[in-house]
Write a protein that holds these residues in place. Structure first.
Motif, PDB file in Angstrom:
ATOM      1  N   GLY A 115       0.711 -13.900  29.758  1.00 39.04           N
ATOM      2  CA  GLY A 115       0.885 -12.858  28.757  1.00 39.04           C
ATOM      3  C   GLY A 115       0.966 -13.391  27.350  1.00 39.04           C
ATOM      4  O   GLY A 115       1.460 -12.713  26.443  1.00 39.04           O
ATOM      5  N   ALA A 116       0.495 -14.613  27.135  1.00 40.55           N
ATOM      6  CA  ALA A 116       0.512 -15.244  25.812  1.00 40.55           C
ATOM      7  C   ALA A 116      -0.916 -15.363  25.301  1.00 40.55           C
ATOM      8  O   ALA A 116      -1.873 -14.917  25.941  1.00 40.55           O
ATOM      9  N   ALA A 117      -1.060 -15.982  24.125  1.00 44.66           N
ATOM     10  CA  ALA A 117      -2.381 -16.143  23.510  1.00 44.66           C
ATOM     11  C   ALA A 117      -2.519 -17.561  22.988  1.00 44.66           C
ATOM     12  O   ALA A 117      -1.587 -18.123  22.413  1.00 44.66           O
ATOM     13  N   ALA A 118      -3.698 -18.146  23.203  1.00 41.90           N
ATOM     14  CA  ALA A 118      -4.009 -19.471  22.670  1.00 41.90           C
ATOM     15  C   ALA A 118      -4.724 -19.298  21.337  1.00 41.90           C
ATOM     16  O   ALA A 118      -5.717 -18.570  21.250  1.00 41.90           O
ATOM     17  N   THR A 119      -4.226 -19.955  20.288  1.00 43.68           N
ATOM     18  CA  THR A 119      -4.787 -19.803  18.940  1.00 43.68           C
ATOM     19  C   THR A 119      -4.957 -21.167  18.289  1.00 43.68           C
ATOM     20  O   THR A 119      -4.375 -22.167  18.733  1.00 43.68           O
ATOM     21  N   VAL A 120      -5.752 -21.186  17.210  1.00 41.86           N
ATOM     22  CA  VAL A 120      -5.912 -22.385  16.396  1.00 41.86           C
ATOM     23  C   VAL A 120      -6.034 -21.942  14.947  1.00 41.86           C
ATOM     24  O   VAL A 120      -6.660 -20.925  14.649  1.00 41.86           O
ATOM     25  N   GLU A 121      -5.406 -22.713  14.071  1.00 43.44           N
ATOM     26  CA  GLU A 121      -5.455 -22.414  12.641  1.00 43.44           C
ATOM     27  C   GLU A 121      -5.353 -23.730  11.878  1.00 43.44           C
ATOM     28  O   GLU A 121      -5.054 -24.794  12.460  1.00 43.44           O
ATOM     29  N   ASP A 122      -5.641 -23.651  10.587  1.00 47.85           N
ATOM     30  CA  ASP A 122      -5.538 -24.856   9.760  1.00 47.85           C
ATOM     31  C   ASP A 122      -4.074 -25.256   9.577  1.00 47.85           C
ATOM     32  O   ASP A 122      -3.194 -24.396   9.447  1.00 47.85           O
ATOM     33  N   ARG A 123      -3.866 -26.554   9.564  1.00 46.16           N
ATOM     34  CA  ARG A 123      -2.529 -27.074   9.307  1.00 46.16           C
ATOM     35  C   ARG A 123      -2.399 -27.412   7.821  1.00 46.16           C
ATOM     36  O   ARG A 123      -3.334 -27.925   7.197  1.00 46.16           O
ATOM     37  N   GLU A 124      -1.249 -27.094   7.285  1.00 49.25           N
ATOM     38  CA  GLU A 124      -1.011 -27.383   5.875  1.00 49.25           C
ATOM     39  C   GLU A 124      -1.074 -28.900   5.651  1.00 49.25           C
ATOM     40  O   GLU A 124      -0.433 -29.669   6.357  1.00 49.25           O
ATOM     41  N   GLY A 125      -1.857 -29.315   4.655  1.00 54.44           N
ATOM     42  CA  GLY A 125      -2.030 -30.733   4.381  1.00 54.44           C
ATOM     43  C   GLY A 125      -3.196 -31.348   5.116  1.00 54.44           C
ATOM     44  O   GLY A 125      -3.444 -32.545   4.988  1.00 54.44           O
ATOM     45  N   GLY A 126      -3.929 -30.559   5.921  1.00 55.29           N
ATOM     46  CA  GLY A 126      -5.085 -31.061   6.643  1.00 55.29           C
ATOM     47  C   GLY A 126      -4.833 -31.159   8.129  1.00 55.29           C
ATOM     48  O   GLY A 126      -3.732 -31.493   8.579  1.00 55.29           O
ATOM     49  N   GLY A 127      -5.858 -30.873   8.910  1.00 58.97           N
ATOM     50  CA  GLY A 127      -5.724 -30.923  10.357  1.00 58.97           C
ATOM     51  C   GLY A 127      -5.709 -29.539  10.980  1.00 58.97           C
ATOM     52  O   GLY A 127      -5.982 -28.523  10.323  1.00 58.97           O
ATOM     53  N   SER A 128      -5.388 -29.512  12.262  1.00 58.98           N
ATOM     54  CA  SER A 128      -5.360 -28.252  13.017  1.00 58.98           C
ATOM     55  C   SER A 128      -3.999 -28.043  13.661  1.00 58.98           C
ATOM     56  O   SER A 128      -3.269 -28.997  13.927  1.00 58.98           O
ATOM     57  N   ALA A 129      -3.705 -26.767  13.901  1.00 57.15           N
ATOM     58  CA  ALA A 129      -2.477 -26.391  14.608  1.00 57.15           C
ATOM     59  C   ALA A 129      -2.869 -25.508  15.784  1.00 57.15           C
ATOM     60  O   ALA A 129      -3.167 -24.319  15.611  1.00 57.15           O
ATOM     61  N   PHE A 130      -2.913 -26.090  16.984  1.00 57.05           N
ATOM     62  CA  PHE A 130      -3.176 -25.336  18.211  1.00 57.05           C
ATOM     63  C   PHE A 130      -1.848 -24.815  18.748  1.00 57.05           C
ATOM     64  O   PHE A 130      -0.841 -25.536  18.709  1.00 57.05           O
ATOM     65  N   ALA A 131      -1.856 -23.587  19.264  1.00 53.59           N
ATOM     66  CA  ALA A 131      -0.588 -23.005  19.699  1.00 53.59           C
ATOM     67  C   ALA A 131      -0.800 -22.094  20.895  1.00 53.59           C
ATOM     68  O   ALA A 131      -1.874 -21.531  21.102  1.00 53.59           O
ATOM     69  N   ILE A 132       0.262 -21.975  21.696  1.00 55.15           N
ATOM     70  CA  ILE A 132       0.388 -20.950  22.735  1.00 55.15           C
ATOM     71  C   ILE A 132       1.529 -20.054  22.286  1.00 55.15           C
ATOM     72  O   ILE A 132       2.677 -20.500  22.207  1.00 55.15           O
ATOM     73  N   ARG A 133       1.229 -18.777  22.002  1.00 52.28           N
ATOM     74  CA  ARG A 133       2.231 -17.870  21.439  1.00 52.28           C
ATOM     75  C   ARG A 133       2.500 -16.718  22.401  1.00 52.28           C
ATOM     76  O   ARG A 133       1.567 -16.078  22.875  1.00 52.28           O
ATOM     77  N   TRP A 134       3.778 -16.483  22.655  1.00 47.81           N
ATOM     78  CA  TRP A 134       4.201 -15.329  23.433  1.00 47.81           C
ATOM     79  C   TRP A 134       4.531 -14.170  22.495  1.00 47.81           C
ATOM     80  O   TRP A 134       4.940 -14.408  21.336  1.00 47.81           O
ATOM     81  N   PRO A 135       4.391 -12.918  22.943  1.00 48.25           N
ATOM     82  CA  PRO A 135       4.836 -11.800  22.113  1.00 48.25           C
ATOM     83  C   PRO A 135       6.324 -11.903  21.840  1.00 48.25           C
ATOM     84  O   PRO A 135       7.103 -12.417  22.668  1.00 48.25           O
ATOM     85  N   ARG A 136       6.745 -11.392  20.689  1.00 46.09           N
ATOM     86  CA  ARG A 136       8.176 -11.510  20.328  1.00 46.09           C
ATOM     87  C   ARG A 136       9.067 -10.740  21.298  1.00 46.09           C
ATOM     88  O   ARG A 136      10.219 -11.078  21.482  1.00 46.09           O
ATOM     89  N   ASP A 137       8.512  -9.676  21.923  1.00 47.50           N
ATOM     90  CA  ASP A 137       9.331  -8.914  22.864  1.00 47.50           C
ATOM     91  C   ASP A 137       9.143  -9.415  24.285  1.00 47.50           C
ATOM     92  O   ASP A 137       9.558  -8.774  25.235  1.00 47.50           O
ATOM     93  N   GLY A 138       8.432 -10.535  24.455  1.00 53.49           N
ATOM     94  CA  GLY A 138       8.193 -11.045  25.814  1.00 53.49           C
ATOM     95  C   GLY A 138       9.261 -11.971  26.285  1.00 53.49           C
ATOM     96  O   GLY A 138       9.197 -12.422  27.412  1.00 53.49           O
TER      97      GLY A 138
END
Length: 451
Positions: A428-451
């Motif tokens: 029930g989570a989501a896999a995401t990727v975004e830019d990291r501050e200062g260069g690089g990537s930030a990969f994440a597994i995020r659960w809903p806040r109500d999960g």
């Protein structure tokens, strides 16, 4: 050229049409009865005037000149007490009144001589009130004209309409209300089973054991559609099983040759060729291992019914990958809250997802660059690197199977992030990727806040 068909609601369309039909079916007869009653009243007025004229002719003595009208006493009294609501006049050929009910009949006599006998006409009242409705007939050389006021006609019409409206309010409207409620209840019951089938269809997952929709309780018109969907699901399930067995068997069969290949490479003398072959064999071994992981994920639903401490899972994965970090002379730092961060899930699967995220960061960043792993209260797991980053246009594709960035030079397999996305979705989570501050990537597994 194709045209886009706007979505529409079958339930709403049926409800509106049923309401229109029921309204016409219930209130239509009452409306017809009102119209028929008003027509009958008009016919009664015509017949009453004709009978009234016939009474005058019947009691007119034409054997004498001028003729003598001998009405019964009751008719005489009725004319005298009607207040000019009923009139008669007998007019000769010279348009001279021979007999009349009152002086007001002079207007009736004048209008009667304007047209032929045997017709109905209106006579204006001298006082400006509602006109008289009149009829004329011929008796020898004399014109017989009779008239009546519209007051009694309006009273009859009002009475009939009032009675019919009372009938509609007492019978037709309650019947309409009951019919509408029954129609709404019937539609709701019929579509409730359709909604149930839709919910069952949404719950079907690839490789599920019960990939079939139940047609119990459905209308006969919907059953063929459900049966066709079940046939399609059965064909897809067979094709899915064939593909899954092929992937699993191929991965298992490849493990032994890969192990033999790596053992033979180890016997080669040191050199550039041996190093290249070792890297290729390691990549092949990783691909086989990940193919087995994919096959296991596809084989059956993943149980996610235990409480998992994300901090412990990440710590174990980082410890497992520690030797690889030392080999690449890179620093790995883990940050997590002091208190446990718990989710409902599968510990082994989450550990595999974290391992793939960290390995992906190692493959796509230069040796010696740091990798940070974070556990947050959101809850979420983040893996941050200092690599080249992922372009915005490619961020959705990197989580698909065998999809690799066209700009990357790393020796990835294209399966690691796909496994991460699949495990995240199962939790029930989501896999995401975004830019990291200062260069690089930030990969994440995020659960809903109500999960």
């Amino acid at each position: 050229m194709s045209t886009t068909v706007e979505p529409w609601s079958l339930k709403r369309r049926l409800a509106i049409r049923l309401l229109v039909v029921l309204t016409l079916g219930v209130l239509g007869p009452s409306t017809v009865m009102v119209i028929a009653a008003m027509w009958a009243i008009d016919s009664m007025d015509d017949r009453a005037l004709q009978d009234q004229a016939a009474d005058i002719v019947r009691n007119l003595d034409l054997s004498v000149a001028p003729p003598v009208l001998r009405l019964p006493e009751r008719l005489v009294t009725a004319y005298e007490t009607s207040g000019n609501s009923y009139l008669y006049a007998v007019v000769d050929a010279a348009e001279k009144i021979v007999a009349s009910s009152s002086p007001a009949a002079a207007a009736l006599a004048a209008e009667a001589m304007q047209g032929p006998a045997g017709t109905f006409f209106l006579v204006p009242r001298p006082d400006g009130g509602s006109p008289w409705y009149a009829y004329s007939s011929q008796a020898g050389p004399y014109r017989i004209a009779v008239a009546q006021g519209s007051l009694h006609e309006d009273a009859m019409t009002d009475s009939v309409i009032r009675d019919l409206l009372n009938f509609s309010l007492l019978t037709a409207l309650p019947l309409l209300a009951v019919t509408v409620l029954v129609a709404i209840w019937t539609l709701s019951r019929a579509f409730r089973d359709i909604d149930r089938v839709a919910a069952d269809a949404r719950s079907i997952t690839p490789g599920g054991a019960d990939a079939r929709l139940s047609s119990s309780g459905l209308p006969n018109e919907i059953r063929p559609l459900v049966e066709a969907v079940n046939d399609a699901l059965a064909r897809l399930s067979r094709a899915y099983d064939v593909e899954r067995r092929f992937t699993t068997d191929a991965a298992h069969e490849l493990r032994t040759p890969v192990a033999v290949l790596m053992a033979r490479i180890d016997t080669m003398p040191p050199g550039a060729l041996r190093d290249d072959l070792t890297a290729d064999a390691a990549r092949l071994s990783r691909l086989v291992s990940q193919m087995l992981d994919v096959a296991r994920l596809d084989a059956a639903p993943l149980p996610v019914d235990t409480t998992v401490n994300l901090t412990s899972v990440v710590r174990e994965a980082v410890a497992q990958l520690g030797p690889l970090a030392l080999r690449d002379k890179r620093q790995m730092e883990m940050r997590a809250p002091e208190r446990p961060v718990s989710v409902r899930g599968n510990e082994a699967a989450l550990r595999l997802a974290v391992t793939n995220l960290v390995e992906n960061a190692m493959l796509h960043t230069p040796a010696g660059t740091p990798i940070d792993i974070e556990v947050t209260d959101m809850p979420s797991i983040r893996v941050l690197d200092r690599g080249p980053g992922v372009p915005a246009a490619e961020r959705g594709a990197v989580f698909e199977r065998f999809q690799r960035s066209p700009t990357t030079t790393a020796s990835g397999t294209g399966l690691g992030l796909a496994i991460v996305a699949e495990i995240a979705a199962r939790h029930g989570a989501a896999a995401t990727v975004e830019d990291r501050e200062g260069g690089g990537s930030a990969f994440a597994i995020r659960w809903p806040r109500d999960g």
